[in-house]
Write a protein that holds these residues in place. Structure first.
Motif, PDB file in Angstrom:
ATOM      1  N   PHE A 413       3.547   8.019 -18.506  1.00 52.82           N
ATOM      2  CA  PHE A 413       2.243   7.540 -18.985  1.00 52.82           C
ATOM      3  C   PHE A 413       2.131   6.028 -18.858  1.00 52.82           C
ATOM      4  N   GLU A 414       3.185   5.346 -19.297  1.00 54.21           N
ATOM      5  CA  GLU A 414       3.159   3.877 -19.240  1.00 54.21           C
ATOM      6  C   GLU A 414       3.012   3.413 -17.802  1.00 54.21           C
ATOM      7  N   HIS A 415       3.629   4.145 -16.890  1.00 54.50           N
ATOM      8  CA  HIS A 415       3.553   3.754 -15.496  1.00 54.50           C
ATOM      9  C   HIS A 415       2.132   3.927 -14.946  1.00 54.50           C
ATOM     10  N   LEU A 416       1.512   5.054 -15.237  1.00 56.61           N
ATOM     11  CA  LEU A 416       0.132   5.252 -14.800  1.00 56.61           C
ATOM     12  C   LEU A 416      -0.785   4.195 -15.413  1.00 56.61           C
ATOM     13  N   LYS A 417      -0.460   3.844 -16.636  1.00 61.82           N
ATOM     14  CA  LYS A 417      -1.280   2.838 -17.326  1.00 61.82           C
ATOM     15  C   LYS A 417      -1.248   1.492 -16.604  1.00 61.82           C
ATOM     16  N   ARG A 418      -0.156   1.180 -15.922  1.00 64.31           N
ATOM     17  CA  ARG A 418      -0.085  -0.099 -15.190  1.00 64.31           C
ATOM     18  C   ARG A 418      -1.244  -0.200 -14.198  1.00 64.31           C
ATOM     19  N   TYR A 419      -1.497   0.876 -13.471  1.00 62.51           N
ATOM     20  CA  TYR A 419      -2.617   0.871 -12.521  1.00 62.51           C
ATOM     21  C   TYR A 419      -3.942   0.859 -13.273  1.00 62.51           C
ATOM     22  N   LEU A 530       6.352 -10.000  -9.493  1.00 65.05           N
ATOM     23  CA  LEU A 530       7.739  -9.553  -9.666  1.00 65.05           C
ATOM     24  C   LEU A 530       7.867  -8.038  -9.712  1.00 65.05           C
ATOM     25  N   ALA A 531       8.956  -7.563  -9.111  1.00 63.89           N
ATOM     26  CA  ALA A 531       9.327  -6.155  -9.249  1.00 63.89           C
ATOM     27  C   ALA A 531      10.348  -6.036 -10.374  1.00 63.89           C
ATOM     28  N   HIS A 532      10.367  -4.879 -11.028  1.00 62.44           N
ATOM     29  CA  HIS A 532      11.386  -4.623 -12.038  1.00 62.44           C
ATOM     30  C   HIS A 532      11.645  -3.130 -12.120  1.00 62.44           C
ATOM     31  N   THR A 533      12.643  -2.739 -12.834  1.00 69.87           N
ATOM     32  CA  THR A 533      12.974  -1.344 -13.162  1.00 69.87           C
ATOM     33  C   THR A 533      13.456  -0.505 -11.963  1.00 69.87           C
ATOM     34  N   TRP A 534      12.716  -0.553 -10.845  1.00 65.12           N
ATOM     35  CA  TRP A 534      13.031   0.376  -9.756  1.00 65.12           C
ATOM     36  C   TRP A 534      12.608  -0.240  -8.423  1.00 65.12           C
ATOM     37  N   CYS A 535      13.543  -0.352  -7.488  1.00 61.44           N
ATOM     38  CA  CYS A 535      13.201  -0.884  -6.165  1.00 61.44           C
ATOM     39  C   CYS A 535      13.635   0.093  -5.092  1.00 61.44           C
ATOM     40  N   GLU A 536      12.689   0.526  -4.278  1.00 64.35           N
ATOM     41  CA  GLU A 536      13.014   1.364  -3.122  1.00 64.35           C
ATOM     42  C   GLU A 536      12.943   0.498  -1.874  1.00 64.35           C
ATOM     43  N   VAL A 537      13.976   0.587  -1.069  1.00 60.66           N
ATOM     44  CA  VAL A 537      14.001  -0.146   0.192  1.00 60.66           C
ATOM     45  C   VAL A 537      13.366   0.759   1.241  1.00 60.66           C
ATOM     46  N   LEU A 538      12.238   0.313   1.791  1.00 58.26           N
ATOM     47  CA  LEU A 538      11.441   1.187   2.649  1.00 58.26           C
ATOM     48  C   LEU A 538      11.748   0.960   4.128  1.00 58.26           C
ATOM     49  N   ALA A 539      11.742   2.057   4.875  1.00 61.02           N
ATOM     50  CA  ALA A 539      11.903   1.979   6.323  1.00 61.02           C
ATOM     51  C   ALA A 539      10.622   2.503   6.965  1.00 61.02           C
ATOM     52  N   PRO A 540       9.742   1.610   7.434  1.00 61.93           N
ATOM     53  CA  PRO A 540       8.474   2.057   8.013  1.00 61.93           C
ATOM     54  C   PRO A 540       8.694   2.936   9.240  1.00 61.93           C
ATOM     55  N   GLN A 541       7.942   4.028   9.301  1.00 61.28           N
ATOM     56  CA  GLN A 541       7.947   4.893  10.491  1.00 61.28           C
ATOM     57  C   GLN A 541       6.505   4.907  10.991  1.00 61.28           C
ATOM     58  N   GLY A 542       6.026   3.739  11.344  1.00 63.79           N
ATOM     59  CA  GLY A 542       4.633   3.630  11.791  1.00 63.79           C
ATOM     60  C   GLY A 542       3.743   2.897  10.810  1.00 63.79           C
ATOM     61  N   ALA A 543       4.153   2.803   9.547  1.00 69.41           N
ATOM     62  CA  ALA A 543       3.327   2.106   8.555  1.00 69.41           C
ATOM     63  C   ALA A 543       3.469   0.599   8.718  1.00 69.41           C
ATOM     64  N   LYS A 544       2.419  -0.095   8.255  1.00 66.61           N
ATOM     65  CA  LYS A 544       2.406  -1.560   8.290  1.00 66.61           C
ATOM     66  C   LYS A 544       2.958  -2.073   6.953  1.00 66.61           C
ATOM     67  N   VAL A 545       3.697  -3.174   6.995  1.00 68.04           N
ATOM     68  CA  VAL A 545       4.275  -3.713   5.759  1.00 68.04           C
ATOM     69  C   VAL A 545       3.266  -4.635   5.071  1.00 68.04           C
ATOM     70  N   LEU A 546       3.016  -4.402   3.772  1.00 70.38           N
ATOM     71  CA  LEU A 546       2.105  -5.270   3.008  1.00 70.38           C
ATOM     72  C   LEU A 546       2.861  -6.248   2.126  1.00 70.38           C
ATOM     73  N   VAL A 547       3.997  -5.805   1.593  1.00 69.98           N
ATOM     74  CA  VAL A 547       4.758  -6.631   0.645  1.00 69.98           C
ATOM     75  C   VAL A 547       6.246  -6.428   0.918  1.00 69.98           C
ATOM     76  N   ARG A 548       6.997  -7.517   0.785  1.00 68.28           N
ATOM     77  CA  ARG A 548       8.454  -7.432   0.952  1.00 68.28           C
ATOM     78  C   ARG A 548       9.160  -7.930  -0.309  1.00 68.28           C
ATOM     79  N   TYR A 549      10.414  -7.540  -0.446  1.00 66.52           N
ATOM     80  CA  TYR A 549      11.234  -8.066  -1.539  1.00 66.52           C
ATOM     81  C   TYR A 549      11.664  -9.486  -1.202  1.00 66.52           C
ATOM     82  N   ILE A 576       8.182  -0.908  -9.033  1.00 65.09           N
ATOM     83  CA  ILE A 576       7.369  -1.090 -10.239  1.00 65.09           C
ATOM     84  C   ILE A 576       7.238  -2.597 -10.434  1.00 65.09           C
ATOM     85  N   ALA A 577       6.027  -3.061 -10.686  1.00 66.40           N
ATOM     86  CA  ALA A 577       5.794  -4.512 -10.649  1.00 66.40           C
ATOM     87  C   ALA A 577       5.163  -5.011 -11.934  1.00 66.40           C
ATOM     88  N   ASN A 578       5.044  -6.338 -12.039  1.00 63.97           N
ATOM     89  CA  ASN A 578       4.407  -6.919 -13.226  1.00 63.97           C
ATOM     90  C   ASN A 578       2.876  -6.895 -13.062  1.00 63.97           C
TER      91      ASN A 578
END
Ligand code: GLA
Ligand code: ZN
Length: 660
Positions: A413-419, A530-549, A576-578
């Motif tokens: 719930f808290e996570h959905l609330k961020r958006y 800032l990111a916190h709590t959880w970071c996934e390292v993404l490997a684009p397979q055709g997607a464009k990168v919008l944000v990096r660590y 998950i971000a601020n």
């Protein structure tokens, strides 16, 4: 518009009842909820019913034109019932049976309890079916409250095994689904299947998820037992139940809402010192459970308290909270409670009147609003909130995250609330929906942390994007199948190709660690992202990168991506971000989808809209203690003051405009 109070005539001498009714009418109240905890008064001994006192109380109310919602009293059984049938008492997860002396202390699966409940509901319905003052029913009271959603008694154990047999058909299928080869749990008979008791180690995640589903179904079935009786005997009355919010996530609320005419809920802002965005989120969730307007069946009207007392609602709060509820789709406000009781566990839970029953500040505030609603209520009732942005809430996912939070700081719930909060700050309405809803009416669908991802859900979201929609996914999407097993393929599992990205690694962070986020487009924000709590390292397979660590061993690696797919787009947020980072992301989403904010306002001023066909009512609420100035785009008329408004206008503290 119905505007009322929860009233307990059984707590006061009968001589007082006419005064109460008169004071209610004077305050503009036209509705009371009665009797939801009065079982022993209504059935003093088995099968002897007494409605005379309630009839007399209703007569006084009727004389003042006040209508009645009756509560079925099954949230607190009589002492005689428990003495006769001690097995109706609920068993906790630690195996201990609860005692008599509270409420919500019974097992809703117990055949004895179900038949006693059926008897009292049938008797009430038969007595009140043609009563001219009674307009509807509230079933029971706050299912799941006080940790009562799940029971671990023998009746539940048996019913769970039957539920499993119906779901899986065979033990082979169940063993496969749960992966019972692990720790030698393979079942050869249904009688071998345990309940997930609280123990040193967690139960099998498949069993644990199914038990939550079963228990939710059991609550829904108990409600349906009553709904069926009321539909049969009182076809002209509505049927509702009072739901909870503030992160309550023990029951599948879409299921619970399905059998009701509308959802009601209990709003206590002071309990958690809730900020306006939290309250807005609560109302939005409640509107989402049935995808329709709702009632507030208990609205705070005094300081909450049991052993200690919470702060008083400040002058203007009660009215402001009530208008906020209406602004988000409430079609009725009912205050808890008419008068503060002098006895019982809630003698410090304050109502409109204090213990002494005299009118004071809170009464006059309620009265002010009552008179306003008598003027403008009819123009509001039934009008709808039309959001263009949807936020998917999935109960299987909620249950699975309760079983395994993944990170100790994570709450669904808290996570959905961020958006939600980021859209709320921009005055953009959002709907909470199930993934099975009709997505076509939305320009943007957010599906954060859709952890339990079924093939059906993935197919629906894919079809929506193909036809031109924009979907946002984020952390842990598709990590689980419907049996609560971890998906085998690379994440985000069934939507990896839709997102054009795979998760190379995930990193669950300790509480004090943050990682800078670097947006690929130039940043105007002065705040750190800032990111916190959880970071996934993404490997684009055709997607464009919008944000990096911008830190850790994955500095420079993608954190957020955007993929075009069919005619639409899929955004994947791997972290998950601020709040400033979400605001920035939301601004990009708003501009790329063309969704317009309702109005630009200073912080603390909330705006919502309700629509009656093409006619729009704009609610502007100042939650701050200072006057707030804003510029209005056009000529408006404020229904509350009757004044025209345009150009730069100032909204006083805790005040409200209802603009047309
Ligand atoms: C809940 C219950 C009410 C009352 C109030 C105040 O919302 O539904 O019966 O207990 O809280 O505690
Ligand atoms: Zn039970």
């Amino acid at each position: 518009m119905y505007y009322g109070a929860d009233y307990y005539p059984e707590h006061w001498p009968e001589e007082r009842w006419p005064t109460d009714a008169e004071m209610m009418a004077e305050a503009g109240l036209n509705l009371v909820r009665l009797a939801e905890f009065a079982w022993t008064r209504l059935e003093p001994e088995p099968e002897r019913f007494d409605f005379a006192w309630l009839d007399r109380a209703i007569e006084h109310l009727a004389a003042r034109g006040i209508r009645v919602v009756l509560g079925t009293p099954t949230a607190a059984p009589p002492a005689w019932l428990v003495r006769q049938h001690p097995e109706v008492l609920r068993v906790r997860a630690d195996g201990r049976r609860v005692h008599f002396g509270h409420r919500r202390n019974v097992c809703l699966v117990s055949p004895v309890y179900r038949s006693c409940a059926e008897r009292i509901v049938r008797a009430m319905a038969t007595h009140y079916r043609d009563h001219p003052s009674v307009i509807g029913w509230q079933i029971d009271n706050e299912f799941g409250c006080h940790d009562s959603a799940r029971c671990y008694c023998e009746a539940c154990q048996g019913a769970f095994r039957e539920w499993l047999a119906a779901r899986y058909g065979s033990l082979e299928a169940l063993n496969r689904a749960w992966g019972t080869d692990f720790w030698s749990h393979t079942y050869r008979a249904w009688e071998e299947i345990p309940l997930p008791f609280a123990d040193a180690l967690p139960a099998n995640p498949g069993l644990a998820l199914d038990y939550r589903r079963f228990a939710s179904d059991a609550n829904v079935a108990f409600q349906r037992l009553q709904v069926d009786i009321l539909r049969e005997l009182c076809p002209s009355h509505f049927v509702t139940h009072n739901f909870m919010a503030n992160g309550f996530q023990e029951l599948n609320y879409y299921d619970l809402a399905r059998d009701l005419d509308f959802v009601s809920w209990d709003n206590y802002p002071d309990l958690r010192r809730s900020d306006p965005a939290q309250l807005a989120f609560n109302h939005t969730c409640i509107r989402g459970w049935k995808g329709a307007n709702f009632w507030v069946m208990e609205e705070e009207s005094g300081a909450p308290g049991t052993t200690v007392i919470s702060p008083n609602p400040r002058p203007g709060d009660i009215r402001l909270w009530s208008y906020q509820a209406i602004a988000h789709g409430a079609d009725a406000i009912v205050y808890f409670r008419w008068r503060t009781c002098t006895f019982g566990a809630e003698q410090y839970w304050h109502g409109i009147l204090d213990h002494d029953g005299r009118p004071r500040r809170r009464y006059y505030e309620v009265q002010r609003m009552g008179r306003e609603l008598q003027r403008i209520g009819a123009q509001i009732v039934g009008s709808e909130v039309n959001a263009q942005v949807a936020l998917i809430f999935d109960w299987d996912t909620a249950f699975a995250f309760q079983i395994q939070a993944n990170n100790p700081a994570f709450d669904y719930f808290e996570h959905l609330k961020r958006y939600f909060v980021a859209f709320h700050r921009r005055n953009v309405p959002v709907d909470i929906i199930p993934w099975s809803a009709d997505l076509r009416r939305y320009r943007l669908v957010l599906a954060p942390a859709l952890y339990v991802l079924s093939p059906d859900a993935a197919a629906r979201l894919r079809a929506y994007v193909e036809k031109g929609g924009t979907v946002l996914f984020d952390v842990r999407t598709g990590a689980k199948d419907v049996y609560n097993r971890v998906a085998e393929g690379p994440l985000p599992g069934l939507v990896a190709d839709l997102c054009g990205v795979t998760v190379d690694e995930y990193d669950s962070l300790p509480p004090d660690v943050t990682v800078p986020l670097v947006f690929d487009t130039p940043i105007v924000s002065t705040q750190k992202l800032l990111a916190h709590t959880w970071c996934e390292v993404l490997a684009p397979q055709g997607a464009k990168v919008l944000v990096r660590y911008g830190g850790q061993y994955y500095a420079g690696q993608p954190a957020v991506t955007l993929n075009t797919y069919g005619k639409g787009r899929a955004v994947y947020v791997g972290t998950i971000a601020n709040p400033p980072a979400y605001e920035r992301l939301v601004d990009e989403l708003l501009s790329s989808t063309g969704v317009q904010p309702l109005l630009d306002t200073p912080p603390g001023v909330e705006v919502t809209a309700r629509w009656q066909g093409q006619k729009r009512l704009l609610f502007v609420l100042n939650h701050t203690n200072a006057p707030q100035s804003m510029s209005l785009p056009g000529e408006f008329h404020d229904l509350l003051s009757g004044q025209p408004l345009s150009g730069t206008a100032v909204l006083p503290p805790k005040e409200v405009w209802v603009l047309v």
